[in-house]
Design an enzyme around this catalytic site. Structure first.
Site, mmCIF file in Angstrom:
data_model
loop_
_atom_site.group_PDB
_atom_site.id
_atom_site.type_symbol
_atom_site.label_atom_id
_atom_site.label_comp_id
_atom_site.label_asym_id
_atom_site.label_seq_id
_atom_site.Cartn_x
_atom_site.Cartn_y
_atom_site.Cartn_z
ATOM 1 N N GLY A 36 -0.175 0.500 -1.805
ATOM 2 C CA GLY A 36 -1.121 1.537 -1.379
ATOM 3 C C GLY A 36 -0.465 2.632 -0.567
ATOM 4 N N VAL A 37 0.841 2.497 -0.311
ATOM 5 C CA VAL A 37 1.566 3.528 0.449
ATOM 6 C C VAL A 37 1.959 4.658 -0.503
ATOM 7 C CG1 VAL A 37 3.713 4.020 1.699
ATOM 8 C CG2 VAL A 37 2.444 1.894 2.156
ATOM 9 N N GLY A 76 -2.445 6.846 -0.596
ATOM 10 C CA GLY A 76 -2.817 7.467 0.662
ATOM 11 C C GLY A 76 -2.368 6.816 1.951
ATOM 12 N N ALA A 113 -5.007 -14.271 -13.736
ATOM 13 C CA ALA A 113 -6.343 -14.727 -13.352
ATOM 14 C C ALA A 113 -6.907 -15.534 -14.516
ATOM 15 C CB ALA A 113 -7.247 -13.554 -13.009
ATOM 16 N N ASP A 114 -6.436 -16.781 -14.640
ATOM 17 C CA ASP A 114 -6.836 -17.583 -15.798
ATOM 18 C C ASP A 114 -6.784 -19.056 -15.397
ATOM 19 O OD1 ASP A 114 -7.354 -18.362 -18.503
ATOM 20 O OD2 ASP A 114 -6.331 -16.548 -19.183
ATOM 21 N N LEU A 128 2.167 -9.878 -12.588
ATOM 22 C CA LEU A 128 1.363 -10.228 -13.764
ATOM 23 C C LEU A 128 -0.127 -10.222 -13.438
ATOM 24 C CD1 LEU A 128 3.534 -13.232 -15.047
ATOM 25 C CD2 LEU A 128 3.677 -10.826 -15.732
ATOM 26 N N LYS A 129 -0.462 -10.226 -12.144
ATOM 27 C CA LYS A 129 -1.875 -10.313 -11.711
ATOM 28 C C LYS A 129 -2.632 -11.342 -12.546
ATOM 29 C CE LYS A 129 -2.438 -6.431 -8.885
ATOM 30 N NZ LYS A 129 -1.530 -5.420 -9.434
ATOM 31 N N SER A 183 -6.106 -2.594 -3.033
ATOM 32 C CA SER A 183 -5.965 -1.352 -2.264
ATOM 33 C C SER A 183 -6.907 -0.236 -2.713
ATOM 34 C CB SER A 183 -4.521 -0.852 -2.374
ATOM 35 O OG SER A 183 -4.178 -0.679 -3.730
#
Ligand code: XMP
Length: 217
Positions: free
Chosen positions: A168-169, A173, A61-62, A58-59, A114
């Protein structure tokens, strides 16, 4: 050695989850998918692979109140929820962690990201975010496979008790196994598996590459 598959694009994943279930360690559900299909879809997928680790990305940020409301919509269907680290403990991550603890669910906090833009602000905030993580002691931390040095910093600072998961895999890259060698427990792979013509073969190949790299760390 862990592999989590990121399911982001709105679409139907029942068949794919069934096929990947015995080959990966878990699944991370992205906001586009959860918004398109609704939180209950996480439960439907989970029934296809009950023993896997299920993470709602959900990332958040609140303020704590809103993060609790948001996490509460999906928590019953997953094992863990991801929130951003920069919002701090008081009135935010502390409240979210207490809430998830009360449900028997886990909090995963982003230490850095990333993509290249993470250097503009996120990396500068890393020392402060590490202090937040030391106080908060979440179950898990997200650190970027594209910058294994950051993974190593998080591992050294927080010790062996925290689960580090590294996106990030593949599409972004980083090589399979590179974050594991730096101290991560799981690598998160999305498009390199879900966008492949043969996702099962792609997951198996990434597993083999993780093993090969890990044996040469
Ligand atoms: P791809 O397709 O690039 O998908 O393999 C990567 C997945 O990981 C998420 N992602 C991140 N999540 N911090 C996070 O918390 C990050 O630095 C980060 N980078 C990528 C992305 O949302 C996708 O699901």
């Amino acid at each position: 050695m862990g592999l989590l598959v990121a399911l982001d694009r709105p679409g139907g994943y029942e068949e794919l989850v069934g096929k990947l279930c015995s080959r990966v360690d878990g699944f991370k559900l992205g906001l586009p998918l959860l918004m398109a299909r609704g939180p209950g879809y996480a439960g439907l997928l989970r029934r296809r692979c009950r023993d896997a680790l299920w993470v709602a990305d959900l990332k958040l940020a609140d303020i704590g109140y809103v993060m609790r409301l948001t996490a509460g919509l999906v928590a019953e269907h997953v094992d863990a929820v991801i929130a951003h680290g920069f919002v701090g403990v008081e009135g935010a991550l502390g409240e979210l962690k207490d809430y998830l603890d009360s449900l028997g669910k886990r909090l995963v906090v982003v230490a850095s990201m990333s993509h290249p833009g993470a250097r503009e602000a996120y990396d500068h905030a890393l020392p402060r975010i590490l202090e937040t993580l030391e106080r908060l002691r979440p179950w898990g931390v997200v650190a970027p496979a594209t910058r294994p040095g950051v993974v190593g910093i998080v591992r050294r600072r927080l010790g062996p008790g925290v689960a580090i998961m590294s996106p990030g895999v593949g599409a972004q890259g980083a090589e399979p196994g590179s974050a594991l060698c730096a101290g991560a427990d799981y690598e998160i792979v999305g498009r390199a598996i879900t966008g492949s013509g043969d996702p099962v073969e792609a997951a198996e190949r990434i597993r083999r590459e993780q093993e090969a790299r890990l044996s040469n760390c």
